[in-house]
Structures are given as structure tokens and as C-alpha cells.
Write a protein that holds these residues in place. Sequence first.
Motif, PDB file in Angstrom:
ATOM      1  N   ASP A  47      56.418  15.935 -13.942  1.00 16.26           N
ATOM      2  CA  ASP A  47      56.735  15.602 -12.684  1.00 16.26           C
ATOM      3  C   ASP A  47      56.784  16.483 -11.885  1.00 16.26           C
ATOM      4  N   GLU A  48      57.422  17.630 -12.126  1.00 13.15           N
ATOM      5  CA  GLU A  48      57.538  18.983 -11.147  1.00 13.15           C
ATOM      6  C   GLU A  48      56.168  19.557 -10.924  1.00 13.15           C
ATOM      7  N   GLU A  49      55.451  19.583 -11.775  1.00 16.97           N
ATOM      8  CA  GLU A  49      54.084  20.598 -11.891  1.00 16.97           C
ATOM      9  C   GLU A  49      53.113  19.662 -11.161  1.00 16.97           C
ATOM     10  N   TYR A  50      52.853  18.496 -11.832  1.00 20.66           N
ATOM     11  CA  TYR A  50      51.718  17.702 -11.445  1.00 20.66           C
ATOM     12  C   TYR A  50      52.066  16.379 -10.491  1.00 20.66           C
ATOM     13  N   ASP A  51      53.284  15.954 -10.219  1.00 19.71           N
ATOM     14  CA  ASP A  51      53.757  15.171  -9.456  1.00 19.71           C
ATOM     15  C   ASP A  51      53.265  13.799 -10.111  1.00 19.71           C
ATOM     16  N   ILE A  52      53.452  13.617 -11.456  1.00 24.68           N
ATOM     17  CA  ILE A  52      52.924  12.472 -12.199  1.00 24.68           C
ATOM     18  C   ILE A  52      54.259  11.942 -13.071  1.00 24.68           C
ATOM     19  N   THR A  53      54.445  10.745 -13.124  1.00 22.89           N
ATOM     20  CA  THR A  53      55.545  10.275 -13.847  1.00 22.89           C
ATOM     21  C   THR A  53      55.266   9.819 -15.337  1.00 22.89           C
ATOM     22  N   LEU A  54      55.433  10.745 -16.224  1.00 14.76           N
ATOM     23  CA  LEU A  54      55.187  10.476 -17.607  1.00 14.76           C
ATOM     24  C   LEU A  54      56.120   9.621 -18.287  1.00 14.76           C
ATOM     25  N   LYS A  55      55.982   8.774 -19.095  1.00 12.82           N
ATOM     26  CA  LYS A  55      56.722   7.878 -19.584  1.00 12.82           C
ATOM     27  C   LYS A  55      57.277   8.277 -21.184  1.00 12.82           C
ATOM     28  N   GLY A  56      58.188   7.624 -21.897  1.00 17.48           N
ATOM     29  CA  GLY A  56      58.432   8.037 -23.206  1.00 17.48           C
ATOM     30  C   GLY A  56      57.306   7.354 -23.783  1.00 17.48           C
ATOM     31  N   GLU A  57      56.898   6.243 -23.455  1.00 16.94           N
ATOM     32  CA  GLU A  57      55.931   5.557 -24.096  1.00 16.94           C
ATOM     33  C   GLU A  57      54.476   6.510 -24.317  1.00 16.94           C
ATOM     34  N   ASP A  58      54.251   7.128 -23.326  1.00 14.11           N
ATOM     35  CA  ASP A  58      53.044   8.099 -23.286  1.00 14.11           C
ATOM     36  C   ASP A  58      53.123   9.190 -24.336  1.00 14.11           C
ATOM     37  N   ILE A  59      54.345   9.666 -24.315  1.00 11.97           N
ATOM     38  CA  ILE A  59      54.735  10.766 -25.506  1.00 11.97           C
ATOM     39  C   ILE A  59      54.546  10.102 -26.878  1.00 11.97           C
ATOM     40  N   ARG A  60      55.197   8.836 -26.933  1.00  7.52           N
ATOM     41  CA  ARG A  60      55.128   8.274 -28.198  1.00  7.52           C
ATOM     42  C   ARG A  60      53.530   7.920 -28.834  1.00  7.52           C
ATOM     43  N   ASN A  61      52.652   7.661 -27.910  1.00  2.73           N
ATOM     44  CA  ASN A  61      51.362   7.301 -28.244  1.00  2.73           C
ATOM     45  C   ASN A  61      50.442   8.563 -28.030  1.00  2.73           C
ATOM     46  N   SER A  62      51.030   9.718 -27.974  1.00  2.00           N
ATOM     47  CA  SER A  62      50.344  10.889 -28.139  1.00  2.00           C
ATOM     48  C   SER A  62      50.681  11.509 -29.356  1.00  2.00           C
ATOM     49  N   ALA A  63      49.658  12.103 -30.342  1.00  3.24           N
ATOM     50  CA  ALA A  63      49.606  12.886 -31.226  1.00  3.24           C
ATOM     51  C   ALA A  63      49.552  14.511 -31.209  1.00  3.24           C
ATOM     52  N   THR A  64      48.597  14.734 -30.149  1.00  4.62           N
ATOM     53  CA  THR A  64      48.380  16.185 -30.052  1.00  4.62           C
ATOM     54  C   THR A  64      48.672  16.488 -28.628  1.00  4.62           C
ATOM     55  N   VAL A  65      48.662  17.957 -28.301  1.00  5.88           N
ATOM     56  CA  VAL A  65      48.784  18.226 -26.915  1.00  5.88           C
ATOM     57  C   VAL A  65      47.775  17.817 -25.903  1.00  5.88           C
ATOM     58  N   GLU A  66      46.620  17.811 -26.674  1.00  3.55           N
ATOM     59  CA  GLU A  66      45.610  17.271 -25.801  1.00  3.55           C
ATOM     60  C   GLU A  66      45.539  15.803 -25.530  1.00  3.55           C
ATOM     61  N   ASP A  67      45.821  15.041 -26.527  1.00  6.39           N
ATOM     62  CA  ASP A  67      46.353  13.636 -26.153  1.00  6.39           C
ATOM     63  C   ASP A  67      47.320  13.433 -24.831  1.00  6.39           C
ATOM     64  N   LEU A  68      48.233  14.366 -24.992  1.00  3.62           N
ATOM     65  CA  LEU A  68      49.271  14.321 -23.878  1.00  3.62           C
ATOM     66  C   LEU A  68      48.636  14.834 -22.399  1.00  3.62           C
ATOM     67  N   PHE A  69      47.789  15.685 -22.647  1.00  2.00           N
ATOM     68  CA  PHE A  69      47.395  16.209 -21.374  1.00  2.00           C
ATOM     69  C   PHE A  69      46.330  15.053 -20.869  1.00  2.00           C
ATOM     70  N   ASN A  70      45.637  14.450 -21.810  1.00  2.73           N
ATOM     71  CA  ASN A  70      44.733  13.248 -21.206  1.00  2.73           C
ATOM     72  C   ASN A  70      45.520  12.014 -20.703  1.00  2.73           C
ATOM     73  N   ALA A  71      46.653  12.105 -21.180  1.00  2.00           N
ATOM     74  CA  ALA A  71      47.609  10.856 -20.383  1.00  2.00           C
ATOM     75  C   ALA A  71      48.008  11.244 -19.154  1.00  2.00           C
ATOM     76  N   VAL A  72      48.435  12.615 -18.960  1.00  2.00           N
ATOM     77  CA  VAL A  72      48.579  12.904 -17.536  1.00  2.00           C
ATOM     78  C   VAL A  72      47.535  12.910 -16.738  1.00  2.00           C
ATOM     79  N   LYS A  73      46.362  13.584 -17.313  1.00  2.00           N
ATOM     80  CA  LYS A  73      45.087  13.382 -16.300  1.00  2.00           C
ATOM     81  C   LYS A  73      44.914  12.023 -15.834  1.00  2.00           C
ATOM     82  N   ALA A  74      44.941  10.932 -16.977  1.00  3.54           N
ATOM     83  CA  ALA A  74      44.520   9.726 -16.607  1.00  3.54           C
ATOM     84  C   ALA A  74      45.458   9.194 -15.431  1.00  3.54           C
ATOM     85  N   LYS A  75      46.603   9.710 -15.119  1.00  2.00           N
ATOM     86  CA  LYS A  75      47.506   9.120 -14.009  1.00  2.00           C
ATOM     87  C   LYS A  75      47.272   9.895 -12.799  1.00  2.00           C
ATOM     88  N   ALA A  76      46.506  11.095 -12.932  1.00  2.00           N
ATOM     89  CA  ALA A  76      46.316  11.677 -11.682  1.00  2.00           C
ATOM     90  C   ALA A  76      45.375  11.176 -10.548  1.00  2.00           C
TER      91      ALA A  76
END
Length: 76
Positions: A47-76
Motif C-alpha cells: 500500500d505504501e510503496e505501490y499505492d495498491i490494496t493487497l487483500k488476504g485473498e491475494d496472499i492466500r492465492n500466491s505460493a511464491t514471491v513472484e506470484d505475489l509480485f504478479n498479483a500486485v502488478k495486475a492491480k497496478a
Amino acid sequence: MEIKEFIEKFAEQFDDTDASEIKAETKFKELDEWSSLIALGVIGMVDEEYDITLKGEDIRNSATVEDLFNAVKAKA
């Protein structure tokens, strides 16, 4: 948005895990230090660095750091 920078900021959320252990393919939920508190830290960092709201669901659906990065990028 660069994955290298994201990994560095992600690694900063951990106190006892060496940043060199955290890579794009790291299954972050398998790290000994991973907890709901760190998950909240990651949500706050995104939220602070990218001004993107990440949800618990996004974290639950991510297995790797790259998956999480892709979830953040998809919201950008």
C-alpha cells in the motif's frame, strides 16, 4: 515496477530471515518466520510503496514471491 525491488522490500518485512534467502521462486509461506503479522506488514508495504490494496485473498492465492509480485502488478 521491478521484481528485484519488490523482493528487497518484501524481504525487509522479515527480522530473522536473511534477505538472500528470499528470491522470486521462494515459497514464502514455508519460511519459518512467516506469520499473519508479516502478512499484514507485506500488505502495508504494498500500500505504501505501490499505492495498491493487497487483500488476504491475494496472499492466500500466491505460493511464491513472484506470484505475489504478479498479483500486485495486475492491480497496478
